[in-house]
Design an enzyme around this catalytic site. Sequence first.
Site, PDB file in Angstrom:
ATOM      1  N   TYR A 105       0.830  -1.195   0.000  1.00 24.01           N
ATOM      2  CA  TYR A 105       0.000   0.000   0.000  1.00 24.01           C
ATOM      3  C   TYR A 105       0.872   1.255   0.000  1.00 24.01           C
ATOM      4  O   TYR A 105       1.971   1.265   0.571  1.00 24.01           O
ATOM      5  CB  TYR A 105      -0.906   0.042   1.238  1.00 24.01           C
ATOM      6  CG  TYR A 105      -2.023  -0.961   1.227  1.00 24.01           C
ATOM      7  CD1 TYR A 105      -3.241  -0.668   0.620  1.00 24.01           C
ATOM      8  CD2 TYR A 105      -1.867  -2.210   1.825  1.00 24.01           C
ATOM      9  CE1 TYR A 105      -4.271  -1.578   0.619  1.00 24.01           C
ATOM     10  CE2 TYR A 105      -2.890  -3.128   1.823  1.00 24.01           C
ATOM     11  CZ  TYR A 105      -4.095  -2.814   1.219  1.00 24.01           C
ATOM     12  OH  TYR A 105      -5.111  -3.729   1.208  1.00 24.01           O
ATOM     13  N   TYR A 144      -0.095 -10.093   0.048  1.00 22.88           N
ATOM     14  CA  TYR A 144       0.938  -9.573   0.940  1.00 22.88           C
ATOM     15  C   TYR A 144       0.863 -10.252   2.308  1.00 22.88           C
ATOM     16  O   TYR A 144      -0.202 -10.689   2.746  1.00 22.88           O
ATOM     17  CB  TYR A 144       0.828  -8.052   1.088  1.00 22.88           C
ATOM     18  CG  TYR A 144      -0.500  -7.546   1.614  1.00 22.88           C
ATOM     19  CD1 TYR A 144      -0.767  -7.517   2.982  1.00 22.88           C
ATOM     20  CD2 TYR A 144      -1.482  -7.091   0.747  1.00 22.88           C
ATOM     21  CE1 TYR A 144      -1.980  -7.045   3.467  1.00 22.88           C
ATOM     22  CE2 TYR A 144      -2.692  -6.617   1.221  1.00 22.88           C
ATOM     23  CZ  TYR A 144      -2.936  -6.599   2.579  1.00 22.88           C
ATOM     24  OH  TYR A 144      -4.135  -6.144   3.053  1.00 22.88           O
ATOM     25  N   ARG A 154      -2.595 -12.185   2.898  1.00 24.15           N
ATOM     26  CA  ARG A 154      -3.903 -11.754   2.425  1.00 24.15           C
ATOM     27  C   ARG A 154      -4.037 -12.060   0.952  1.00 24.15           C
ATOM     28  O   ARG A 154      -3.150 -11.765   0.150  1.00 24.15           O
ATOM     29  CB  ARG A 154      -4.091 -10.239   2.594  1.00 24.15           C
ATOM     30  CG  ARG A 154      -4.200  -9.690   3.984  1.00 24.15           C
ATOM     31  CD  ARG A 154      -5.488  -9.885   4.745  1.00 24.15           C
ATOM     32  NE  ARG A 154      -6.668 -10.372   4.105  1.00 24.15           N
ATOM     33  CZ  ARG A 154      -7.714  -9.642   3.679  1.00 24.15           C
ATOM     34  NH1 ARG A 154      -7.690  -8.344   3.806  1.00 24.15           N
ATOM     35  NH2 ARG A 154      -8.763 -10.223   3.156  1.00 24.15           N
ATOM     36  N   HIS A 157      -7.101  -8.386  -3.117  1.00 23.65           N
ATOM     37  CA  HIS A 157      -8.423  -7.828  -2.828  1.00 23.65           C
ATOM     38  C   HIS A 157      -8.412  -6.320  -3.048  1.00 23.65           C
ATOM     39  O   HIS A 157      -7.358  -5.682  -3.078  1.00 23.65           O
ATOM     40  CB  HIS A 157      -8.857  -8.137  -1.385  1.00 23.65           C
ATOM     41  CG  HIS A 157      -7.947  -7.541  -0.351  1.00 23.65           C
ATOM     42  ND1 HIS A 157      -6.754  -8.124   0.011  1.00 23.65           N
ATOM     43  CD2 HIS A 157      -8.057  -6.405   0.387  1.00 23.65           C
ATOM     44  CE1 HIS A 157      -6.164  -7.373   0.939  1.00 23.65           C
ATOM     45  NE2 HIS A 157      -6.930  -6.321   1.178  1.00 23.65           N
ATOM     46  N   HIS A 159     -10.477  -2.891  -1.499  1.00 17.61           N
ATOM     47  CA  HIS A 159     -11.400  -2.352  -0.498  1.00 17.61           C
ATOM     48  C   HIS A 159     -12.400  -1.408  -1.173  1.00 17.61           C
ATOM     49  O   HIS A 159     -12.020  -0.587  -2.012  1.00 17.61           O
ATOM     50  CB  HIS A 159     -10.634  -1.570   0.566  1.00 17.61           C
ATOM     51  CG  HIS A 159      -9.659  -2.392   1.343  1.00 17.61           C
ATOM     52  ND1 HIS A 159      -9.978  -3.022   2.521  1.00 17.61           N
ATOM     53  CD2 HIS A 159      -8.350  -2.696   1.103  1.00 17.61           C
ATOM     54  CE1 HIS A 159      -8.924  -3.667   2.991  1.00 17.61           C
ATOM     55  NE2 HIS A 159      -7.916  -3.481   2.132  1.00 17.61           N
TER      56      HIS A 159
END
Length: 234
Positions: A105, A144, A154, A157, A159
């Site tokens: 991120y 990640y 994870r 995906h 959000h």
Amino acid sequence: MTDKPGYRRPQEGTQPPYLHPTYRSTNLRAPSRPLVFLPHSLSEITGPTIGAERVGDNDHDLTAQHAGEPLGERIIIHGRVLDEDGLPVPGILVEIWQANAAGRYHHARDLHDAPLDPNFTGTGRTVTDADGRYEFRTIKPGAYPWGNHHNAWRPAHVHFSLFGPSILTRLVTQMYFPGDPLLAYDPIYNCVPDTSAKERLIAAFDLEKTIPSYALAYRWDIVLRGREATPMEK
């Protein structure tokens, strides 16, 4: 308790519980006492507005927000926002945020040692049209590590945040990709007890929407409430 006219309550098991022990952070944040119902006044459900009128021309295109092209697989994510009767919900501010293709991120608290991409910030927004449709162009996010348990990763995906007519009418959820082997091991995805409800979090590959030689496409419809509602975060 019977359902109120015009509203069908979610079926038990179709929404994630506040406490899901294998998702470790819920052990700290889940309420330990019964919830207190606070009725909303008219002002709380009609304002303040969210600023949908300030959505920019490139806000929906995460591949065109910087000077250069971001690295990774270009994809299109599109769908409709629907109510419990399958009717479109126009004027919904839809925001997304995600990791880059390497699984990192653009955020100071993300300490994953994967590389940052100077041409990809990972955030976008748009407003649903009269038919409840939305569309984003972006990069497929990478998996990640996240430290929840031994060798925890994870799955890929995106959000989603959806705002209605006021700041209190906000729903947050996550969209996953079909065929991801990490889904079986992810406690966030698996905190939804009902199998069919959990599968509503997975987008469908959409060949017709794919742009030849440029980007693959995925369709993901979001149902806001009722027994067929998309699972939302708590």
